[in-house]
Design a protein around this motif. Structure first.
Motif, PDB file in Angstrom:
ATOM      1  N   SER A   1       0.839  -1.200   0.000  1.00  0.00           N
ATOM      2  CA  SER A   1       0.000   0.000   0.000  1.00  0.00           C
ATOM      3  C   SER A   1       0.868   1.242   0.000  1.00  0.00           C
ATOM      4  O   SER A   1       1.994   1.243   0.524  1.00  0.00           O
ATOM      5  N   GLY A   2       0.340   2.308  -0.565  1.00  0.00           N
ATOM      6  CA  GLY A   2       1.093   3.554  -0.584  1.00  0.00           C
ATOM      7  C   GLY A   2       0.325   4.657  -1.276  1.00  0.00           C
ATOM      8  O   GLY A   2      -0.891   4.559  -1.484  1.00  0.00           O
ATOM      9  N   ILE A   3       1.046   5.701  -1.633  1.00  0.00           N
ATOM     10  CA  ILE A   3       0.456   6.838  -2.331  1.00  0.00           C
ATOM     11  C   ILE A   3       1.420   7.344  -3.396  1.00  0.00           C
ATOM     12  O   ILE A   3       2.632   7.190  -3.285  1.00  0.00           O
ATOM     13  N   LEU A   4       0.857   7.943  -4.424  1.00  0.00           N
ATOM     14  CA  LEU A   4       1.603   8.694  -5.420  1.00  0.00           C
ATOM     15  C   LEU A   4       1.198  10.159  -5.286  1.00  0.00           C
ATOM     16  O   LEU A   4       0.009  10.481  -5.249  1.00  0.00           O
ATOM     17  N   VAL A   5       2.191  11.026  -5.204  1.00  0.00           N
ATOM     18  CA  VAL A   5       1.925  12.455  -5.007  1.00  0.00           C
ATOM     19  C   VAL A   5       2.676  13.254  -6.052  1.00  0.00           C
ATOM     20  O   VAL A   5       3.880  13.034  -6.286  1.00  0.00           O
ATOM     21  N   SER A   6       1.971  14.191  -6.706  1.00  0.00           N
ATOM     22  CA  SER A   6       2.587  15.103  -7.670  1.00  0.00           C
ATOM     23  C   SER A   6       2.696  16.482  -7.041  1.00  0.00           C
ATOM     24  O   SER A   6       1.718  17.007  -6.494  1.00  0.00           O
ATOM     25  N   LEU A   7       3.888  17.067  -7.138  1.00  0.00           N
ATOM     26  CA  LEU A   7       4.148  18.375  -6.552  1.00  0.00           C
ATOM     27  C   LEU A   7       4.521  19.362  -7.650  1.00  0.00           C
ATOM     28  O   LEU A   7       5.201  19.013  -8.618  1.00  0.00           O
ATOM     29  N   THR A   8       4.092  20.595  -7.486  1.00  0.00           N
ATOM     30  CA  THR A   8       4.358  21.634  -8.481  1.00  0.00           C
ATOM     31  C   THR A   8       5.708  22.296  -8.211  1.00  0.00           C
ATOM     32  O   THR A   8       6.344  22.060  -7.182  1.00  0.00           O
ATOM     33  N   GLU A   9       6.118  23.146  -9.137  1.00  0.00           N
ATOM     34  CA  GLU A   9       7.410  23.824  -9.019  1.00  0.00           C
ATOM     35  C   GLU A   9       7.492  24.697  -7.767  1.00  0.00           C
ATOM     36  O   GLU A   9       8.579  24.929  -7.248  1.00  0.00           O
ATOM     37  N   ASP A  10       6.355  25.198  -7.291  1.00  0.00           N
ATOM     38  CA  ASP A  10       6.373  26.067  -6.117  1.00  0.00           C
ATOM     39  C   ASP A  10       6.254  25.300  -4.802  1.00  0.00           C
ATOM     40  O   ASP A  10       6.029  25.894  -3.740  1.00  0.00           O
ATOM     41  N   GLY A  11       6.399  23.970  -4.856  1.00  0.00           N
ATOM     42  CA  GLY A  11       6.411  23.181  -3.630  1.00  0.00           C
ATOM     43  C   GLY A  11       5.052  22.749  -3.133  1.00  0.00           C
ATOM     44  O   GLY A  11       4.950  22.092  -2.082  1.00  0.00           O
TER      45      GLY A  11
ATOM     46  N   GLU B   1      -0.369  18.965  -6.227  1.00  0.00           N
ATOM     47  CA  GLU B   1      -1.458  19.073  -7.189  1.00  0.00           C
ATOM     48  C   GLU B   1      -2.253  17.779  -7.307  1.00  0.00           C
ATOM     49  O   GLU B   1      -3.353  17.771  -7.852  1.00  0.00           O
ATOM     50  N   ASN B   2      -1.716  16.667  -6.764  1.00  0.00           N
ATOM     51  CA  ASN B   2      -2.459  15.410  -6.819  1.00  0.00           C
ATOM     52  C   ASN B   2      -1.913  14.441  -5.783  1.00  0.00           C
ATOM     53  O   ASN B   2      -0.713  14.398  -5.520  1.00  0.00           O
ATOM     54  N   ILE B   3      -2.823  13.676  -5.171  1.00  0.00           N
ATOM     55  CA  ILE B   3      -2.439  12.592  -4.273  1.00  0.00           C
ATOM     56  C   ILE B   3      -3.377  11.423  -4.537  1.00  0.00           C
ATOM     57  O   ILE B   3      -4.604  11.588  -4.546  1.00  0.00           O
ATOM     58  N   THR B   4      -2.808  10.242  -4.776  1.00  0.00           N
ATOM     59  CA  THR B   4      -3.593   9.068  -5.152  1.00  0.00           C
ATOM     60  C   THR B   4      -3.136   7.867  -4.346  1.00  0.00           C
ATOM     61  O   THR B   4      -1.932   7.583  -4.273  1.00  0.00           O
ATOM     62  N   ARG B   5      -4.089   7.146  -3.765  1.00  0.00           N
ATOM     63  CA  ARG B   5      -3.760   5.895  -3.078  1.00  0.00           C
ATOM     64  C   ARG B   5      -3.494   4.793  -4.094  1.00  0.00           C
ATOM     65  O   ARG B   5      -4.140   4.722  -5.141  1.00  0.00           O
ATOM     66  N   ILE B   6      -2.533   3.927  -3.765  1.00  0.00           N
ATOM     67  CA  ILE B   6      -2.262   2.761  -4.600  1.00  0.00           C
ATOM     68  C   ILE B   6      -2.240   1.520  -3.714  1.00  0.00           C
ATOM     69  O   ILE B   6      -1.951   1.597  -2.515  1.00  0.00           O
ATOM     70  N   GLN B   7      -2.560   0.372  -4.298  1.00  0.00           N
ATOM     71  CA  GLN B   7      -2.527  -0.885  -3.552  1.00  0.00           C
ATOM     72  C   GLN B   7      -2.327  -2.049  -4.518  1.00  0.00           C
ATOM     73  O   GLN B   7      -2.988  -2.123  -5.550  1.00  0.00           O
ATOM     74  N   TYR B   8      -1.401  -2.905  -4.194  1.00  0.00           N
ATOM     75  CA  TYR B   8      -1.110  -4.095  -4.984  1.00  0.00           C
ATOM     76  C   TYR B   8      -1.212  -5.316  -4.095  1.00  0.00           C
ATOM     77  O   TYR B   8      -0.617  -5.359  -3.004  1.00  0.00           O
TER      78      TYR B   8
END
Length: 258
Positions: free
Chosen positions: A234-244, A247-254
């Motif tokens: 289990s975990g998360i994927l997070v996208s961050l913008t240039e200003d820190g 912009e997105n956070i998504t749970r993942i699970q395998y």
């Protein structure tokens, strides 16, 4: 900047899971940096130098820790020198190791901070005030990632709001059960109360079910052992913008076999 966070790695099954799953994630997603909590990676309690290197070889860039940091005495041979292992920063002054690290990723400085809660946990220094101190020390940093290793959901949520707008991401670890409250707070900080576990699927938070049941039924001491069988990662994927900001956070699970 795309960050992959993997939940508490529990024992041999959890290590096998992250080693098999990381390549699958990298095939589907662009990931710049991988953080995982490693305090349960050695037999369910603690971390050894050999297992740390095994996890780094699997692609993990930083291992955060928690209340089981000191369970394996071998950790003392590397905790002061291995910058990629971060233990809770709110241990008292003089404790071995480092509570945060700054890592160069694609021309950016990424700070990773580890804190531990105090509700139903050890009575460490205040994590809120300790984080204030750390923020004053972090200069020329583009992103700040915080692993809050804590039991109480209220304490985790409170820290998320306390740091909203001041850090890029606050994620919770320790309970091994993923929560469904991932969001971006008004100030631009990504938040989730717990990212879950990378460990045995058919278990009680990574431990053999019969041992946990005996503990609850008899209230007698039990020597807990990590379960075997298929894994869940289990975990998360997070996208961050240039200003820190996030912009997105998504749970993942395998789950193994699915």
């Amino acid at each position: 900047m795309n960050i992959l966070i993997l939940g508490d790695i529990v024992g041999r099954v959890g290590r096998r899971g992250v080693k098999e799953v990381i390549p699958r994630i990298l095939e589907k997603h662009m990931v710049d940096f991988i953080i995982a909590n490693g305090e349960n990676a050695a037999g369910g309690n603690g971390l050894t130098p050999e297992i740390a290197q095994e996890l780094f070889a699997a692609g993990i860039n930083v291992l955060t820790m928690g209340n089981h940091t000191w369970d394996k005495k071998e950790i003392f041979t590397i905790i002061n020198d291995e910058a990629r292992i971060i233990r809770p920063a709110n241990y008292p002054p003089g404790t071995p190791g480092q509570g945060y690290g700054i890592f160069r990723v694609n021309g950016k400085n990424v700070a990773v901070v580890n804190l531990m809660g105090r509700v139903f946990m050890a009575e460490l220094d205040c994590p809120f005030r300790k984080m204030d101190e750390i923020l004053l020390e972090l200069q020329d940093v583009d992103y700040i990632i915080v692993d809050f290793h804590a039991e109480a959901t209220s304490e985790k949520i409170a820290l998320g709001w306390y740091l909203d707008g001041r850090v890029s991401l606050v994620f919770g670890t320790h309970t091994h059960v993923p929560t469904a409250d991932e969001r971006i707070l008004p100030g631009g900080t990504a938040y989730i109360t717990d990212v879950g576990m990378s460990g045995p699927l058919n278990s009680v938070i990574g431990v053999k079910t019969n041992l946990v049941l005996q503990k609850f039924l008899t209230q007698m001491p039990q020597r807990f052992e990590s379960a075997s069988g298929p894994y869940i990662v289990s975990g998360i994927l997070v996208s961050l913008t240039e200003d820190g900001k996030a912009e997105n956070i998504t749970r993942i699970q395998y789950i193994e076999g699915e």
